[in-house]
Design a protein around this motif. Structure first.
Motif, PDB file in Angstrom:
ATOM      1  N   MET A 127       0.846  -1.185   0.000  1.00 44.19           N
ATOM      2  CA  MET A 127       0.000   0.000   0.000  1.00 44.19           C
ATOM      3  C   MET A 127       0.884   1.237   0.000  1.00 44.19           C
ATOM      4  N   GLU A 128       0.499   2.200  -0.799  1.00 42.98           N
ATOM      5  CA  GLU A 128       1.234   3.457  -0.885  1.00 42.98           C
ATOM      6  C   GLU A 128       0.355   4.591  -0.362  1.00 42.98           C
TER       7      GLU A 128
ATOM      8  N   TYR B  98      -0.177   8.522  -0.335  1.00 41.54           N
ATOM      9  CA  TYR B  98       0.231   9.706  -1.089  1.00 41.54           C
ATOM     10  C   TYR B  98       0.292  10.906  -0.148  1.00 41.54           C
TER      11      TYR B  98
ATOM     12  N   SER C  35      -2.148  10.921  -7.044  1.00 47.25           N
ATOM     13  CA  SER C  35      -1.796   9.510  -7.221  1.00 47.25           C
ATOM     14  C   SER C  35      -0.536   9.436  -8.083  1.00 47.25           C
TER      15      SER C  35
ATOM     16  N   LYS D 100       0.333   6.448  -9.467  1.00 47.33           N
ATOM     17  CA  LYS D 100       0.208   5.211 -10.254  1.00 47.33           C
ATOM     18  C   LYS D 100       0.404   5.529 -11.740  1.00 47.33           C
TER      19      LYS D 100
ATOM     20  N   TYR E 179      -2.221   6.751 -14.371  1.00 47.53           N
ATOM     21  CA  TYR E 179      -3.386   7.245 -13.632  1.00 47.53           C
ATOM     22  C   TYR E 179      -2.949   8.286 -12.604  1.00 47.53           C
TER      23      TYR E 179
ATOM     24  N   ASN F 210      -8.061   1.407 -10.134  1.00 44.38           N
ATOM     25  CA  ASN F 210      -7.904   0.203  -9.311  1.00 44.38           C
ATOM     26  C   ASN F 210      -6.891   0.373  -8.182  1.00 44.38           C
ATOM     27  N   GLU F 211      -7.008   1.451  -7.462  1.00 45.60           N
ATOM     28  CA  GLU F 211      -6.125   1.663  -6.308  1.00 45.60           C
ATOM     29  C   GLU F 211      -6.904   2.218  -5.117  1.00 45.60           C
TER      30      GLU F 211
ATOM     31  N   ARG G 173      -7.507   1.150  -2.129  1.00 43.78           N
ATOM     32  CA  ARG G 173      -6.865   1.119  -0.809  1.00 43.78           C
ATOM     33  C   ARG G 173      -5.878   2.266  -0.638  1.00 43.78           C
ATOM     34  N   ASN G 174      -5.091   2.541  -1.668  1.00 41.93           N
ATOM     35  CA  ASN G 174      -4.156   3.674  -1.596  1.00 41.93           C
ATOM     36  C   ASN G 174      -4.907   4.992  -1.438  1.00 41.93           C
TER      37      ASN G 174
END
Length: 189
Positions: free
Chosen positions: A1-2, A4, A29, A31, A34, A73-74, A76-77
């Motif tokens: 998990m990242e 930010y 983000s 990613k 994205y 699709n992130e 959780r982050n």
């Protein structure tokens, strides 16, 4: 998990309103493909309650900004990055409780997901439970009918014997706020 890094933006104050102010934060983000920027709104209500909302900055003017999916699709982050505001806000509002509503997703053919126990609620609830289940400063409550949840701040609890009454009383107090948030998020005009 990242996680930010978040940036603090100027606070918006209101006079004579149920919402006293809105603390604004932003993060980006990282990613690949994205690199979206997100806005977090922390609405401070007059009953020691803060509602946390977020959306992608590109959707700021959209009536459906809370429902729109990014397909990055992130989740959780993003959600964990949003939760970074809670310790910041607790420094300013040490007795406040926090809550959120999982908004209904919209399909490409403009069909709305059910407002009861929707997908975002299930995911957000799981993340919140994992993050706060061991934190004795809070009690977790939820409303599946509204896809809403809150962490009740127990700082004003005097006797542990009063815990259940205190949590139920506080939940009932913030329920109106949750319904306001619910209506704004689930039924954009």
């Amino acid at each position: 998990m990242e996680l930010y890094p978040i940036n603090i933006l100027p606070t918006q104050y209101y006079k004579g309103e149920r919402i006293k102010c809105v603390h604004l934060f932003t993060f980006k983000s990282s990613k690949k493909n994205y690199r979206y920027r997100y806005i977090i709104e922390a609405e401070v209500f007059d009953i020691e309650f803060i509602a946390i909302k977020f959306y992608q900055k590109n959707h700021k003017l959209s009536k459906k900004k809370y429902q729109t999916l990014t397909n990055a699709n992130e989740v959780r982050n993003i959600v964990n990055s949003c939760l970074q505001v809670i310790p910041i806000l607790l420094q300013i509002y040490p007795n406040h409780s926090f809550g959120a509503v999982g908004s209904r997703a919209i399909s490409e053919d403009e069909k709305f997901e059910s407002e009861k126990k929707n997908q975002r609620f299930v995911i957000y609830r799981a993340i919140m439970l994992k993050k706060f289940k061991e934190d004795k400063r809070f009690a977790f409550v939820e409303s599946e009918d509204n896809s809403a949840f809150a962490i009740i701040n127990l700082s004003k609890l005097v006797r542990i014997e009063d815990l259940e009454f205190y949590v139920v009383d506080k939940y009932n107090e913030i329920l109106d706020c949750m319904v306001e948030i619910y209506n704004e998020i689930h039924y954009p005009e």
